[in-house]
Design a protein around this motif. Sequence first.
Motif, short mmCIF file in Angstrom:
data_model
loop_
_atom_site.label_atom_id
_atom_site.label_comp_id
_atom_site.label_asym_id
_atom_site.label_seq_id
_atom_site.Cartn_x
_atom_site.Cartn_y
_atom_site.Cartn_z
N GLN A 50 43.29 -6.23 -7.21
CA GLN A 50 42.64 -4.94 -7.35
C GLN A 50 41.15 -5.23 -7.47
O GLN A 50 40.71 -5.85 -8.45
N ALA A 51 40.36 -4.84 -6.48
CA ALA A 51 38.96 -5.23 -6.41
C ALA A 51 38.05 -4.17 -7.03
O ALA A 51 38.37 -2.97 -7.03
N ARG A 52 36.93 -4.63 -7.54
CA ARG A 52 35.91 -3.74 -8.09
C ARG A 52 34.54 -4.35 -7.81
O ARG A 52 34.32 -5.55 -8.04
N ILE A 53 33.62 -3.52 -7.33
CA ILE A 53 32.26 -3.97 -7.04
C ILE A 53 31.43 -3.93 -8.31
O ILE A 53 31.40 -2.92 -9.02
N ILE A 54 30.76 -5.04 -8.58
CA ILE A 54 29.89 -5.14 -9.74
C ILE A 54 28.44 -5.16 -9.24
O ILE A 54 27.92 -6.19 -8.82
N ASP A 55 27.81 -4.00 -9.26
CA ASP A 55 26.41 -3.90 -8.85
C ASP A 55 25.49 -4.25 -10.02
O ASP A 55 25.91 -4.31 -11.18
N ASP A 56 24.22 -4.46 -9.69
CA ASP A 56 23.23 -4.68 -10.74
C ASP A 56 23.14 -3.45 -11.63
O ASP A 56 23.33 -2.31 -11.18
N LEU A 57 22.83 -3.67 -12.88
CA LEU A 57 22.72 -2.56 -13.83
C LEU A 57 21.54 -1.67 -13.47
O LEU A 57 20.53 -2.14 -12.92
N PRO A 58 21.63 -0.37 -13.76
CA PRO A 58 20.49 0.52 -13.53
C PRO A 58 19.26 0.06 -14.30
O PRO A 58 19.36 -0.64 -15.32
N PHE A 59 18.10 0.49 -13.84
CA PHE A 59 16.84 0.01 -14.42
C PHE A 59 16.74 0.33 -15.90
O PHE A 59 16.34 -0.52 -16.71
N MET A 60 17.10 1.55 -16.31
CA MET A 60 16.96 1.94 -17.71
C MET A 60 17.88 1.12 -18.62
O MET A 60 17.51 0.80 -19.75
N GLU A 61 19.06 0.76 -18.13
CA GLU A 61 19.96 -0.06 -18.93
C GLU A 61 19.43 -1.49 -19.06
O GLU A 61 19.54 -2.11 -20.12
N GLN A 62 18.84 -2.00 -17.98
CA GLN A 62 18.22 -3.33 -18.06
C GLN A 62 17.02 -3.31 -19.00
O GLN A 62 16.80 -4.25 -19.77
N LYS A 63 16.26 -2.21 -18.96
CA LYS A 63 15.11 -2.09 -19.85
C LYS A 63 15.54 -2.06 -21.31
O LYS A 63 14.94 -2.72 -22.17
#
Length: 248
Positions: free
Chosen positions: A220-233
């Motif tokens: 069962q696959a799931r794409i792990i994208d980069d975190l949104p900018f505000m969450e990284q901040k």
Amino acid sequence: MLIWLFGRKNYTLLNSRFFSSSSLRIGNVAKKIPESSTPWLIAHGFQKGHSPTIINHLKWLLQKDVSRQDVFLVGTPGPLARRIAMSYCEIAAREVEHLVISRDTTESDIKQRKEIKAGSSHYTPGPAVRAAVEGRVLLIEGIERAEQNLLPILNNLLENREMHLEDGRFLVAPSRYDSLHQTGPDLLRVHDDFWVIALGLPVPPFKGHTLDPPLRSRFQARIIDDLPFMEQKSAFLEVWIVTIKCRH
């Protein structure tokens, strides 16, 4: 007890490290957590500063763990997918066996390795065998680098929960093992809690081997994208504040 509040969502994580029979709940998904006999194999130090995006990934992993479906986290190069997988294993108190795939990985690295100790040779189980027998999480990293000779082994382990070992023994799926009228020392029962988390890169655009359809269909696959900018901040500010406090 750790509680995260994001908007109208209430995520409650009950740390099993301090309770003999506890439970993990994220949203409307819950799971009982048994006491670990080898707690040193449980990940530690990953459940810090979880953002809403990461908690959504953790909830999805909890759903797949409850339903006993092997998962494949696909993302860009970086530690995010590994961090999410290890974070889940920590909050769920799941013991982890780590298998890193490279071009030089052989069958013995997955199954058993023959070693010499005190003048005699014996077989040492690999991470896949230990995870299957003991009911641990097998974390496979870099599965897109697996050579063609390893794919049938991984596919048979994922689909049938079976594997022929070098010392003559044989891993058997729990349902099939329980249905046998007579068993012997050559048959090893795969634990019901055995679970596989694979980490990999999309091929293409990255270098590697595309997974065969039979193997790809086991996950069962799931794409792990980069975190949104505000969450990284927010994560950066948390680390910065902690660093300033430590200096003073």
